[in-house]
Design a protein around this motif. Structure first.
Motif, PDB file in Angstrom:
ATOM      1  N   LEU A  82      -0.810  34.993   8.653  1.00 10.92           N
ATOM      2  CA  LEU A  82       0.105  35.087   9.792  1.00 10.92           C
ATOM      3  C   LEU A  82      -0.518  34.492  11.046  1.00 10.92           C
ATOM      4  O   LEU A  82       0.169  33.831  11.860  1.00 10.92           O
ATOM      5  N   GLU A  83      -1.808  34.698  11.234  1.00  8.63           N
ATOM      6  CA  GLU A  83      -2.495  34.114  12.399  1.00  8.63           C
ATOM      7  C   GLU A  83      -2.508  32.598  12.302  1.00  8.63           C
ATOM      8  O   GLU A  83      -2.337  31.890  13.322  1.00  8.63           O
ATOM      9  N   TYR A  84      -2.672  32.053  11.100  1.00  6.93           N
ATOM     10  CA  TYR A  84      -2.638  30.604  10.893  1.00  6.93           C
ATOM     11  C   TYR A  84      -1.259  30.035  11.236  1.00  6.93           C
ATOM     12  O   TYR A  84      -1.138  28.943  11.801  1.00  6.93           O
ATOM     13  N   LEU A  85      -0.231  30.805  10.952  1.00  6.57           N
ATOM     14  CA  LEU A  85       1.139  30.373  11.254  1.00  6.57           C
ATOM     15  C   LEU A  85       1.561  30.719  12.684  1.00  6.57           C
ATOM     16  O   LEU A  85       2.664  30.343  13.120  1.00  6.57           O
ATOM     17  N   GLY A  86       0.711  31.453  13.395  1.00  2.90           N
ATOM     18  CA  GLY A  86       1.043  31.848  14.770  1.00  2.90           C
ATOM     19  C   GLY A  86       2.032  32.989  14.836  1.00  2.90           C
ATOM     20  O   GLY A  86       2.764  33.132  15.823  1.00  2.90           O
ATOM     21  N   LYS A  87       2.016  33.874  13.838  1.00  5.49           N
ATOM     22  CA  LYS A  87       2.994  34.961  13.797  1.00  5.49           C
ATOM     23  C   LYS A  87       2.325  36.332  13.673  1.00  5.49           C
ATOM     24  O   LYS A  87       2.986  37.307  13.335  1.00  5.49           O
ATOM     25  N   ALA A  88       1.046  36.427  13.981  1.00  2.94           N
ATOM     26  CA  ALA A  88       0.337  37.701  13.886  1.00  2.94           C
ATOM     27  C   ALA A  88       0.594  38.509  15.157  1.00  2.94           C
ATOM     28  O   ALA A  88      -0.212  38.522  16.095  1.00  2.94           O
ATOM     29  N   GLN A  89       1.731  39.181  15.211  1.00  2.00           N
ATOM     30  CA  GLN A  89       2.142  39.919  16.411  1.00  2.00           C
ATOM     31  C   GLN A  89       2.507  41.333  15.982  1.00  2.00           C
ATOM     32  O   GLN A  89       3.492  41.553  15.289  1.00  2.00           O
ATOM     33  N   TYR A  90       1.676  42.351  16.394  1.00  2.00           N
ATOM     34  CA  TYR A  90       1.843  43.720  15.937  1.00  2.00           C
ATOM     35  C   TYR A  90       2.198  44.693  17.069  1.00  2.00           C
ATOM     36  O   TYR A  90       2.171  45.899  16.874  1.00  2.00           O
ATOM     37  N   ASN A  91       2.553  44.161  18.225  1.00  2.23           N
ATOM     38  CA  ASN A  91       2.953  45.001  19.356  1.00  2.23           C
ATOM     39  C   ASN A  91       4.466  45.188  19.320  1.00  2.23           C
ATOM     40  O   ASN A  91       5.220  44.221  19.432  1.00  2.23           O
ATOM     41  N   PRO A  92       4.934  46.426  19.185  1.00  2.50           N
ATOM     42  CA  PRO A  92       6.386  46.637  19.077  1.00  2.50           C
ATOM     43  C   PRO A  92       7.158  46.274  20.348  1.00  2.50           C
ATOM     44  O   PRO A  92       8.386  46.100  20.296  1.00  2.50           O
ATOM     45  N   SER A  93       6.467  46.133  21.461  1.00  2.15           N
ATOM     46  CA  SER A  93       7.163  45.774  22.701  1.00  2.15           C
ATOM     47  C   SER A  93       7.329  44.267  22.864  1.00  2.15           C
ATOM     48  O   SER A  93       7.983  43.821  23.815  1.00  2.15           O
ATOM     49  N   GLN A  94       6.777  43.478  21.970  1.00  2.00           N
ATOM     50  CA  GLN A  94       6.852  42.027  22.039  1.00  2.00           C
ATOM     51  C   GLN A  94       7.807  41.500  20.962  1.00  2.00           C
ATOM     52  O   GLN A  94       8.051  42.167  19.958  1.00  2.00           O
ATOM     53  N   PRO A  95       8.361  40.298  21.182  1.00  2.00           N
ATOM     54  CA  PRO A  95       9.251  39.710  20.159  1.00  2.00           C
ATOM     55  C   PRO A  95       8.470  39.332  18.894  1.00  2.00           C
ATOM     56  O   PRO A  95       7.253  39.173  18.919  1.00  2.00           O
ATOM     57  N   ASN A  96       9.240  39.173  17.810  1.00  2.00           N
ATOM     58  CA  ASN A  96       8.663  38.833  16.487  1.00  2.00           C
ATOM     59  C   ASN A  96       7.630  39.867  16.038  1.00  2.00           C
ATOM     60  O   ASN A  96       6.597  39.542  15.433  1.00  2.00           O
ATOM     61  N   TYR A  97       7.950  41.121  16.314  1.00  2.00           N
ATOM     62  CA  TYR A  97       7.040  42.222  15.965  1.00  2.00           C
ATOM     63  C   TYR A  97       7.014  42.415  14.450  1.00  2.00           C
ATOM     64  O   TYR A  97       8.042  42.409  13.793  1.00  2.00           O
ATOM     65  N   ILE A  98       5.808  42.619  13.924  1.00  2.00           N
ATOM     66  CA  ILE A  98       5.608  42.871  12.486  1.00  2.00           C
ATOM     67  C   ILE A  98       5.033  44.269  12.316  1.00  2.00           C
ATOM     68  O   ILE A  98       3.932  44.561  12.822  1.00  2.00           O
ATOM     69  N   ALA A  99       5.772  45.131  11.638  1.00  2.00           N
ATOM     70  CA  ALA A  99       5.322  46.510  11.430  1.00  2.00           C
ATOM     71  C   ALA A  99       4.195  46.557  10.411  1.00  2.00           C
ATOM     72  O   ALA A  99       4.188  45.816   9.424  1.00  2.00           O
ATOM     73  N   LEU A 100       3.262  47.469  10.667  1.00  2.00           N
ATOM     74  CA  LEU A 100       2.094  47.551   9.787  1.00  2.00           C
ATOM     75  C   LEU A 100       2.465  48.049   8.383  1.00  2.00           C
ATOM     76  O   LEU A 100       1.829  47.650   7.406  1.00  2.00           O
ATOM     77  N   ASP A 101       3.457  48.911   8.294  1.00  2.00           N
ATOM     78  CA  ASP A 101       3.812  49.427   6.970  1.00  2.00           C
ATOM     79  C   ASP A 101       4.377  48.327   6.082  1.00  2.00           C
ATOM     80  O   ASP A 101       4.108  48.277   4.879  1.00  2.00           O
ATOM     81  N   ARG A 102       5.147  47.427   6.669  1.00  2.00           N
ATOM     82  CA  ARG A 102       5.695  46.301   5.898  1.00  2.00           C
ATOM     83  C   ARG A 102       4.583  45.311   5.540  1.00  2.00           C
ATOM     84  O   ARG A 102       4.573  44.741   4.453  1.00  2.00           O
ATOM     85  N   LEU A 103       3.673  45.106   6.473  1.00  2.00           N
ATOM     86  CA  LEU A 103       2.547  44.207   6.196  1.00  2.00           C
ATOM     87  C   LEU A 103       1.738  44.684   4.995  1.00  2.00           C
ATOM     88  O   LEU A 103       1.261  43.877   4.200  1.00  2.00           O
ATOM     89  N   ALA A 104       1.601  45.992   4.853  1.00  2.00           N
ATOM     90  CA  ALA A 104       0.752  46.549   3.795  1.00  2.00           C
ATOM     91  C   ALA A 104       1.484  46.753   2.474  1.00  2.00           C
ATOM     92  O   ALA A 104       0.874  46.638   1.408  1.00  2.00           O
TER      93      ALA A 104
END
Length: 413
Positions: A365-387
């Motif tokens: 996700l960091e390579y694609l520029g999508k490693a964003q885990y802050n729920p207050s920011q856009p394109n948020y990725i939840a940790l439970d789904r990541l795992a």
């Protein structure tokens, strides 16, 4: 009439056996006498007369015929004499004998049966004779006793893994001493009575064969204690199926374990009951790793008491997790991915996920520029789904990439 016939048979056998030695001596004496008369030296080999001398002459052949005639004559005379003696003296003895009781008839017939052990039998009777194989005096594996021990044979049919029991000292000798009907079957019926499925018997005995030596009184007392603590019958059966050693602990020890978790975690009785039902081996395992992990979570990882309570109530396995794995996963989440404590507390299942899985997905996700885990920011990725998401769903829904791209990226790591 039957008694007289049986006694006559026994008497005949005794006479034949007692006169065998005498007959042999008489025959040998008479044969030597014939040899002396004929004037030829003789030698007995294996019971057969051998004539030493010049057998090519007519005189030797004549003397040999005389010797054979003598032996035949004496043998015939001896048999006739014995028959007369038996027909006169012994028959008179049997006629004058006292009446025989039924018990004596039974004993005489049994003796007669024993004396006929060398009697010829047919091929069908010979095939029908079964000789039980002897139990091995010593062995390093229980599989050598499957055919000889009913207990071991029945345990194999239940799905018990003998190789697991072979790894434990003295378990094999213990099982061989057990009787299936009186020792094993009552314990199996008890497990079935409390709701354990038949398919779990093999797993339970493979991991805890000592349950077969626990008294039924103790087993009932421990189940009744769990029910008194408001564990349902279905929950108790599930706990016993997943934690085979649960019923080997006394009521006092089970009570101390439940009290320990309630005191150390500061949880209500309902929450402690929920934790024990989800991970029943917490009541069986050593308390030292549990105490160590609680210290790690509070001191090294920096979680607050209420956060630890929430994590444990959601993921009880954290209490028995490997300390190094737990700290490695937290370090990557908190220091590399910059996930704060409250988000890890909200999604504690990430602490129970493989470290390599979290690392590979975050780096992709960091390579694609999508490693964003802050729920207050856009394109948020939840940790439970990541795992928890499988690779294909992770790629299509979170990374917005193909599965082939993710596999290619893994090769670069």
């Amino acid at each position: 009439m039957a008694a007289s016939c049986a006694q006559l048979c026994l008497l005949c056998r005794r006479l034949l056996c007692s006169t065998t030695v005498a007959n042999t001596w008489r025959y040998s004496t008479q044969l030597r006498h014939c040899a002396t008369v004929t004037g030829l030296p003789t030698k007995i080999l294996n019971g057969s007369p051998v004539i030493w001398g010049n057998h090519t002459t007519a005189q030797a052949r004549q003397r040999w015929k005389q010797q054979v005639f003598c032996s035949s004559y004496f043998s015939t005379t001896h048999v006739a004499t014995e028959a007369k003696e038996l027909s006169r003296a012994d028959v008179a003895t049997i006629r004058d004998a006292a009446p025989v009781t039924e018990s004596q008839i039974s004993l005489d017939l049994d003796a007669a049966a024993e004396l006929s052990a060398l009697e010829e039998i047919s091929d069908e009777e010979a095939v029908s004779i079964s000789v039980p194989s002897a139990m091995p005096p010593a062995s390093t594996s229980l599989k050598d006793y499957v055919d000889q021990s009913e207990t071991i044979s029945k345990l194999v049919q239940l799905g018990v893994q003998l190789w697991k029991l072979d790894e434990r000292p003295n378990v094999g000798s213990m099982l061989l001493r057990l009787n299936f009907s009186t020792d094993v079957a009552p314990r199996l019926l008890f497990l079935k009575h409390i709701g354990v499925e038949d398919s779990r018997f093999g797993y339970i005995i493979s991991h805890n064969p000592f349950i077969l030596t626990e008294s039924l009184e103790n087993l009932h007392a421990r189940v009744n204690y769990l029910k008194s603590k408001k564990f349902s019958a279905e929950t108790v059966a599930s706990m016993v199926s997943r934690a085979p050693y649960l019923l080997n602990f006394s009521v006092k020890r089970l009570d101390n374990r439940l009290g320990f978790y309630q005191q150390q975690l500061g949880l209500s009785a309902s929450n402690v009951r929920n934790i024990a039902a989800r991970l029943p081996r917490l009541l069986c395992c050593s308390l030292e790793p549990v105490k160590e992990n609680l210290k790690v979570c509070g001191i090294e990882l920096g979680f607050k008491e209420n956060e630890i309570q929430h994590i444990v109530a959601t993921i009880p396995k954290v209490l028995t997790a490997n300390k190094r794995k737990l700290t490695q996963t937290f370090d990557f989440l908190h220091n590399t991915m910059k996930v704060p404590h409250h988000l890890i507390t909200k999604f504690p299942q990430v602490l129970n996920t493989k470290y390599l899985r979290i690392r590979e997905r975050h780096l992709f996700l960091e390579y694609l520029g999508k490693a964003q885990y802050n729920p207050s920011q856009p394109n948020y990725i939840a940790l439970d789904r990541l795992a928890s998401l499988p690779d294909e769903t992770f790629c299509t829904e979170l990374a917005l990439a193909t599965l082939e791209d993710f596999y290619l990226f893994q090769k670069t790591l």
